[in-house]
Structure formats: C-alpha cells, structure tokens
Scaffold this active site. Structure first.
Site, PDB file in Angstrom:
ATOM      1  N   TYR A   1       5.937 -14.111  -5.229  1.00 25.69           N
ATOM      2  CA  TYR A   1       4.805 -13.316  -5.731  1.00 25.69           C
ATOM      3  C   TYR A   1       5.223 -12.535  -6.985  1.00 25.69           C
ATOM      4  O   TYR A   1       4.500 -12.496  -7.982  1.00 25.69           O
ATOM      5  CB  TYR A   1       4.350 -12.379  -4.611  1.00 25.69           C
ATOM      6  CG  TYR A   1       3.376 -11.314  -4.994  1.00 25.69           C
ATOM      7  CD1 TYR A   1       2.036 -11.598  -5.221  1.00 25.69           C
ATOM      8  CD2 TYR A   1       3.795  -9.981  -5.104  1.00 25.69           C
ATOM      9  CE1 TYR A   1       1.145 -10.588  -5.559  1.00 25.69           C
ATOM     10  CE2 TYR A   1       2.912  -8.973  -5.437  1.00 25.69           C
ATOM     11  CZ  TYR A   1       1.592  -9.273  -5.663  1.00 25.69           C
ATOM     12  OH  TYR A   1       0.701  -8.277  -5.996  1.00 25.69           O
TER      13      TYR A   1
ATOM     14  N   GLU B   1      -2.274  -6.482   5.393  1.00 24.86           N
ATOM     15  CA  GLU B   1      -2.292  -5.040   5.156  1.00 24.86           C
ATOM     16  C   GLU B   1      -0.918  -4.513   4.746  1.00 24.86           C
ATOM     17  O   GLU B   1       0.100  -4.978   5.201  1.00 24.86           O
ATOM     18  CB  GLU B   1      -2.793  -4.297   6.414  1.00 24.86           C
ATOM     19  CG  GLU B   1      -1.924  -4.432   7.649  1.00 24.86           C
ATOM     20  CD  GLU B   1      -2.175  -5.711   8.456  1.00 24.86           C
ATOM     21  OE1 GLU B   1      -2.804  -6.646   7.918  1.00 24.86           O
ATOM     22  OE2 GLU B   1      -1.706  -5.783   9.601  1.00 24.86           O
TER      23      GLU B   1
ATOM     24  N   LYS C   1      -2.513   1.578  13.180  1.00 26.65           N
ATOM     25  CA  LYS C   1      -1.701   1.711  14.406  1.00 26.65           C
ATOM     26  C   LYS C   1      -1.901   3.086  15.051  1.00 26.65           C
ATOM     27  O   LYS C   1      -1.988   3.206  16.270  1.00 26.65           O
ATOM     28  CB  LYS C   1      -0.220   1.484  14.082  1.00 26.65           C
ATOM     29  CG  LYS C   1       0.104   0.017  13.746  1.00 26.65           C
ATOM     30  CD  LYS C   1       1.580  -0.155  13.396  1.00 26.65           C
ATOM     31  CE  LYS C   1       1.884  -1.576  12.954  1.00 26.65           C
ATOM     32  NZ  LYS C   1       3.314  -1.813  12.710  1.00 26.65           N
TER      33      LYS C   1
HETATM   34  P1  NAD Z   1      -7.101  -7.999  -2.425  1.00 26.01           P
HETATM   35  O1  NAD Z   1      -6.437  -9.073  -1.638  1.00 26.01           O
HETATM   36  O2  NAD Z   1      -7.915  -6.990  -1.704  1.00 26.01           O
HETATM   37  O3  NAD Z   1      -7.987  -8.637  -3.576  1.00 26.01           O
HETATM   38  C1  NAD Z   1      -7.682  -9.852  -4.193  1.00 26.01           C
HETATM   39  C2  NAD Z   1      -8.924 -10.698  -4.197  1.00 26.01           C
HETATM   40  O4  NAD Z   1      -8.626 -11.951  -4.840  1.00 26.01           O
HETATM   41  C3  NAD Z   1      -9.438 -11.047  -2.795  1.00 26.01           C
HETATM   42  O5  NAD Z   1     -10.757 -10.576  -2.605  1.00 26.01           O
HETATM   43  C4  NAD Z   1      -9.370 -12.566  -2.733  1.00 26.01           C
HETATM   44  O6  NAD Z   1     -10.445 -13.175  -2.025  1.00 26.01           O
HETATM   45  C5  NAD Z   1      -9.404 -12.932  -4.202  1.00 26.01           C
HETATM   46  N1  NAD Z   1      -8.869 -14.284  -4.396  1.00 26.01           N
HETATM   47  C6  NAD Z   1      -7.720 -14.807  -3.899  1.00 26.01           C
HETATM   48  N2  NAD Z   1      -7.608 -16.095  -4.236  1.00 26.01           N
HETATM   49  C7  NAD Z   1      -8.719 -16.399  -4.953  1.00 26.01           C
HETATM   50  C8  NAD Z   1      -9.183 -17.594  -5.562  1.00 26.01           C
HETATM   51  N3  NAD Z   1      -8.486 -18.725  -5.509  1.00 26.01           N
HETATM   52  N4  NAD Z   1     -10.364 -17.554  -6.207  1.00 26.01           N
HETATM   53  C9  NAD Z   1     -11.102 -16.411  -6.263  1.00 26.01           C
HETATM   54  N5  NAD Z   1     -10.694 -15.255  -5.714  1.00 26.01           N
HETATM   55  C10 NAD Z   1      -9.522 -15.249  -5.062  1.00 26.01           C
HETATM   56  O7  NAD Z   1      -5.929  -7.288  -3.269  1.00 26.01           O
HETATM   57  P2  NAD Z   1      -5.942  -5.936  -4.088  1.00 26.01           P
HETATM   58  O8  NAD Z   1      -5.074  -4.979  -3.381  1.00 26.01           O
HETATM   59  O9  NAD Z   1      -7.333  -5.552  -4.421  1.00 26.01           O
HETATM   60  O10 NAD Z   1      -5.158  -6.392  -5.402  1.00 26.01           O
HETATM   61  C11 NAD Z   1      -5.834  -6.652  -6.626  1.00 26.01           C
HETATM   62  C12 NAD Z   1      -4.812  -7.076  -7.668  1.00 26.01           C
HETATM   63  O11 NAD Z   1      -3.828  -6.048  -7.843  1.00 26.01           O
HETATM   64  C13 NAD Z   1      -4.038  -8.344  -7.302  1.00 26.01           C
HETATM   65  O12 NAD Z   1      -3.805  -9.089  -8.461  1.00 26.01           O
HETATM   66  C14 NAD Z   1      -2.728  -7.810  -6.769  1.00 26.01           C
HETATM   67  O13 NAD Z   1      -1.684  -8.746  -6.877  1.00 26.01           O
HETATM   68  C15 NAD Z   1      -2.518  -6.597  -7.655  1.00 26.01           C
HETATM   69  N6  NAD Z   1      -1.665  -5.589  -7.018  1.00 26.01           N
HETATM   70  C16 NAD Z   1      -2.105  -4.885  -5.946  1.00 26.01           C
HETATM   71  C17 NAD Z   1      -1.263  -3.938  -5.352  1.00 26.01           C
HETATM   72  C18 NAD Z   1      -1.696  -3.142  -4.166  1.00 26.01           C
HETATM   73  O14 NAD Z   1      -0.894  -2.333  -3.683  1.00 26.01           O
HETATM   74  N7  NAD Z   1      -2.924  -3.283  -3.676  1.00 26.01           N
HETATM   75  C19 NAD Z   1       0.017  -3.720  -5.869  1.00 26.01           C
HETATM   76  C20 NAD Z   1       0.428  -4.476  -6.961  1.00 26.01           C
HETATM   77  C21 NAD Z   1      -0.431  -5.392  -7.554  1.00 26.01           C
HETATM   78  N1  GDD Z   2       2.869  -3.890   5.856  1.00 25.82           N
HETATM   79  C1  GDD Z   2       3.588  -3.152   6.716  1.00 25.82           C
HETATM   80  N2  GDD Z   2       3.129  -3.000   7.995  1.00 25.82           N
HETATM   81  N3  GDD Z   2       4.749  -2.599   6.307  1.00 25.82           N
HETATM   82  C2  GDD Z   2       5.440  -1.850   7.186  1.00 25.82           C
HETATM   83  C3  GDD Z   2       5.007  -1.634   8.502  1.00 25.82           C
HETATM   84  C4  GDD Z   2       3.789  -2.244   8.934  1.00 25.82           C
HETATM   85  O1  GDD Z   2       3.340  -2.111  10.071  1.00 25.82           O
HETATM   86  N4  GDD Z   2       5.912  -0.852   9.129  1.00 25.82           N
HETATM   87  C5  GDD Z   2       6.860  -0.586   8.234  1.00 25.82           C
HETATM   88  N5  GDD Z   2       6.602  -1.199   7.064  1.00 25.82           N
HETATM   89  C6  GDD Z   2       7.470  -1.186   5.881  1.00 25.82           C
HETATM   90  C7  GDD Z   2       7.809  -2.583   5.338  1.00 25.82           C
HETATM   91  O2  GDD Z   2       8.828  -3.179   6.126  1.00 25.82           O
HETATM   92  C8  GDD Z   2       8.290  -2.229   3.936  1.00 25.82           C
HETATM   93  O3  GDD Z   2       9.658  -1.908   3.947  1.00 25.82           O
HETATM   94  C9  GDD Z   2       7.445  -0.985   3.589  1.00 25.82           C
HETATM   95  O4  GDD Z   2       6.837  -0.529   4.806  1.00 25.82           O
HETATM   96  C10 GDD Z   2       6.350  -1.257   2.571  1.00 25.82           C
HETATM   97  O5  GDD Z   2       5.666  -2.421   2.974  1.00 25.82           O
HETATM   98  P1  GDD Z   2       4.303  -2.924   2.302  1.00 25.82           P
HETATM   99  O6  GDD Z   2       3.419  -1.756   2.077  1.00 25.82           O
HETATM  100  O7  GDD Z   2       3.776  -4.036   3.130  1.00 25.82           O
HETATM  101  O8  GDD Z   2       4.768  -3.608   0.932  1.00 25.82           O
HETATM  102  P2  GDD Z   2       5.716  -3.243  -0.310  1.00 25.82           P
HETATM  103  O9  GDD Z   2       5.606  -1.816  -0.731  1.00 25.82           O
HETATM  104  O10 GDD Z   2       7.084  -3.727  -0.020  1.00 25.82           O
HETATM  105  O11 GDD Z   2       5.056  -4.165  -1.411  1.00 25.82           O
HETATM  106  C11 GDD Z   2       3.657  -3.981  -1.670  1.00 25.82           C
HETATM  107  O12 GDD Z   2       3.470  -3.318  -2.864  1.00 25.82           O
HETATM  108  C12 GDD Z   2       3.725  -4.075  -4.005  1.00 25.82           C
HETATM  109  C13 GDD Z   2       3.555  -3.215  -5.228  1.00 25.82           C
HETATM  110  O13 GDD Z   2       4.254  -2.037  -5.119  1.00 25.82           O
HETATM  111  C14 GDD Z   2       2.980  -5.328  -1.568  1.00 25.82           C
HETATM  112  O14 GDD Z   2       1.597  -5.147  -1.360  1.00 25.82           O
HETATM  113  C15 GDD Z   2       3.123  -6.142  -2.789  1.00 25.82           C
HETATM  114  O15 GDD Z   2       2.220  -7.256  -2.713  1.00 25.82           O
HETATM  115  C16 GDD Z   2       2.787  -5.272  -3.992  1.00 25.82           C
HETATM  116  O16 GDD Z   2       2.900  -6.002  -5.189  1.00 25.82           O
END
Ligand code: NAD
Ligand code: GDD
Length: 329
Positions: A147, A189, A198
């Site tokens: 990713y 999530e 939780k």
């Molecule tokens: P999200 O999963 O809620 O939203 C992403 C959306 O993209 C979803 O609604 C999904 O249906 C859509 N999608 C996936 N594949 C698709 C496809 N093939 N065609 C059309 N739509 C498609 O995620 P989010 O948290 O809203 O994240 C939005 C953006 O921000 C993403 O690019 C994500 O990588 C980036 N981002 C989010 C976080 C975070 O903490 N939420 C952190 C870093 C980057």
């Molecule tokens: N998801 C999740 N669920 N994480 C948990 C839990 C649980 O029940 N309990 C503990 N954790 C810990 C994970 O093991 C990890 O070390 C930390 O919480 C954060 O996990 P996430 O919130 O799932 O993801 P992240 O911070 O490692 O990465 C996220 O943020 C990135 C940007 O900062 C992801 O959403 C990435 O996709 C995103 O790009």
C-alpha cells in the site's frame, strides 16, 4: 463560473466529508465510487457509481470538472493492508493511473492526491519514540507494505504529470485520520474506530483486546482537520507532498485509555493479543505544513474521540438493539 470538482472515493470516509465541505464552500461537486456512502446520503450534486480501475469510468467521472480530488483506494487499517499485497497494489495502481490520465484528458487544471504516512520508510519508524517524520524522510525509499509503495508511485506519477503536462498537482500525506462516518468494523477499521467499537460493545468488567503490547505509537488526525488541510493545500501554490496529520504522539494503550474516558468507562481492562502491528512508531513533523499553509491540524484528540465514540456507540446500539455505554453529552 461555477467551480466544478470531482471527489473520487466519495462513498468513503474522508471523501464523503470532503464532498460536504466543498459544497459548503460553493463548489458544484461530482462524487465517484464503487458505492454510495454507507452512513447517510451524499451531499454531491452528481454521483458516478462505478469501478475506477476502468478507464471509461474515470473518463465519465472527470467530464467537465476543473479540479479532481483523488481519494478512491482499496485501503484500511493494519488488519486490512497487512494482507493481499498484490491485490492492494494492483487495484490502487489501476485507479491512480486511470484517474490522473482521465483528469488530464478532460482538461482539469488541478489534481489532488490523497497519499499516506505509509510511504515513509520502515527503517525510520522502528522505535515508539521516533523523531517525527519530515516530508524529506521519504527517500531513500522503503515503505513497509505494498500500500505504501503504491502511494509512493502515485506521488511520483503526479510529479511526472506536472512536469510533462503542466497539470497542477497537490499531494497530502495523511496520518491516521479518524472521526464519525468512518469504517468501524468488518476488518478495514483503524485503531481509533476499532477501539471505540470494542469499548462500546464491552459488557461491564470485560477485557478490551489490543493488538501488540500497546506501547507502539501513532498520531491521530480528526476528520475536520483533514478536510480543512486538504482544501487549504489545494488552494495553496505548494506542489510538493505535505504531511496532514497530528503531531501529538500517543501509545495505543494511551489511545485506548482516552476512548474509555470518552465513553465514561472505568470498569474495563486492556488485554494484549497478537495482531498485525505495522511500524513501531509514527508521528508527523508539521514544520512544513505550518510554513506553507500557516496552519496545522490542532483539534485535541480528546475532543475528536468524544465525537467519534458517541457516533460509533450509536451505530453499535442501532445494530444490537441494546444501548452501548455512553458518556453524558
Ligand atoms: P475509505 O475506504 O473510507 O474510502 C475509499 C473509497 O474508495 C471507498 O468508498 C471505496 O469504495 C472506494 N474505492 C475503492 N476501490 C474503488 C474502485 N475500484 N473504484 C471506485 N471506488 C473505489 O478510505 P478513507 O479513509 O476515506 O481514505 C481516503 C483516501 O485517503 C484513500 O486514498 C486513502 O488511502 C487515503 N488515506 C487515508 C488515511 C486514513 O487514515 N483514513 C490515511 C492515509 C491515507
Ligand atoms: N486496526 C486496529 N484494530 N489496530 C489496532 C487494534 C485494533 O483492534 N488494536 C491495536 N491496534 C494497533 C495496530 O496493531 C497498530 O500497531 C496501531 O494500532 C495502528 O493501527 P491502524 O490504525 O490499523 O493503522 P496504522 O496507523 O498502522 O496505519 C494506518 O494509517 C496510515 C496512515 O497513517 C492505516 O490506515 C494506513 O492505511 C494509513 O495509510
């Protein structure tokens, strides 16, 4: 002239909030996504339901817009992005390749990419008390998972489109964004929503499971700050990547304690279990965002979690038909 924007990923968490924000600023907005928002109606003027891995769908979505916010992605928290690396890279690469090309062909003038803190190299995130990540730390590259590699490639794609086609690009590296209307169950999530769920589901005196030893660290950015920063960046003249994240570092155990405080629960204990943990520590250095936007995310974690917990507790109650524990408003 009406300002017309496309928001891809408009059925998702950040995208749906961004649509609402842009509409409130007077933009005409088209959303595009595989699905409409799960929690309430989209505020978009128009919505293209379709798969953005397909060039034709991207072309339809980009028709007649001047600005594109590219947020669509196959993504989730650690439980999701630690699995199926080839699928994640392929799906997101296809989405990003076709979206930016369609934006160019449609004559869009400005393009926003939602990149991620996951692009930063694993070697810079091996301790919980790490130095916050500066934008320049991205290279030499070494993201932990597919990713992060794909997001880095999408950033480079933007840079090359800017060079070759004079497409004006803006790139945000979001750091773990949370808030109402985010995924809180099903496997995608992230930690804040997972812990809210939780706690909301926990019977009196129960254990709350935490993946890992709970001493890993992160910073968490509330959705209102994320959307505000996105818009400010888009209106700025800064074409290089910028962190949009909080710079308040907390352990995951501290996050859990704040969620329990938001819920008004002092009867629960944490139980540490095996689970995907990602990097050991991650924090945002906000020097650059302050410099270029004169602004940085500032909504206190306690405030954001209170709002988020309340919303997730309501969802849990609606689903189970019995009240989740909530703190007084
Ligand atoms: P999200 O999963 O809620 O939203 C992403 C959306 O993209 C979803 O609604 C999904 O249906 C859509 N999608 C996936 N594949 C698709 C496809 N093939 N065609 C059309 N739509 C498609 O995620 P989010 O948290 O809203 O994240 C939005 C953006 O921000 C993403 O690019 C994500 O990588 C980036 N981002 C989010 C976080 C975070 O903490 N939420 C952190 C870093 C980057
Ligand atoms: N998801 C999740 N669920 N994480 C948990 C839990 C649980 O029940 N309990 C503990 N954790 C810990 C994970 O093991 C990890 O070390 C930390 O919480 C954060 O996990 P996430 O919130 O799932 O993801 P992240 O911070 O490692 O990465 C996220 O943020 C990135 C940007 O900062 C992801 O959403 C990435 O996709 C995103 O790009």
């Amino acid at each position: 002239m009406t300002r017309r924007a496309l928001v891809t990923g408009a059925g998702g968490f950040i995208g749906s909030h961004l649509v609402t924000y842009l509409r409130s600023r007077g933009w005409w907005v088209r959303g595009a996504d595989l699905k409409r928002p799960e929690f309430g109606d989209s505020a978009a003027d128009d919505f293209v339901l379709g798969d953005l891995r397909e060039p034709d769908v991207c072309r339809r979505a980009c028709e007649g817009v001047t600005e594109v916010y590219a947020l669509a992605a196959d993504m989730g928290g650690m439980g999701f992005i630690s699995k199926d690396p080839a699928t994640i890279l392929r799906n997101n690469a296809l989405i990003n390749l076709h979206t930016i090309e369609a934006a160019r062909l449609a004559g869009a003038t400005r393009y926003f990419l939602a990149s991620s803190a996951c692009i930063y190299p694993e070697y810079a995130q091996t301790t919980p008390d790490l130095r916050p990540l500066r934008e320049s730390d991205a290279f030499p590259a070494g993201p932990q998972d597919s990713y992060g590699w794909e997001k880095l490639m999408a950033e480079r794609l933007c840079v090359y489109y800017a060079d070759q086609y004079s497409l004006d690009v803006r790139i945000a590296r979001y750091h773990n964004v949370y808030g109402p209307y985010g995924t809180y169950d099903g496997g995608r999530e992230k930690a804040p929503a997972a812990l809210c769920r939780k706690v909301a589901e926990a019977p009196p005196g129960a254990d709350v499971e935490i993946w890992g030893d709970g001493r890993q660290t992160r910073s968490f950015c509330f959705i209102d700050d994320c959307v505000e920063g996105t818009y400010r960046l888009m209106r700025s003249d800064h074409a290089e990547p910028v962190n949009i994240g909080s710079d308040r570092l907390v352990t995951i155990d501290e996050l859990a304690a704040l969620v329990m405080a938001a819920a008004g629960r002092d009867d629960l204990r944490l139980r540490h279990v095996a689970g995907p943990q990602g990097v050991r520590g991650r924090n945002s250095d906000n020097t650059l965002v302050r410099e270029v936007l004169g602004w940085a995310p500032g909504i206190p974690l306690e405030d954001g979690l209170r709002v988020t917990y309340r919303w997730i507790a309501e969802q849990v109650t609606a689903r189970h038909g019995e009240p989740a524990q909530t703190a007084p408003a």
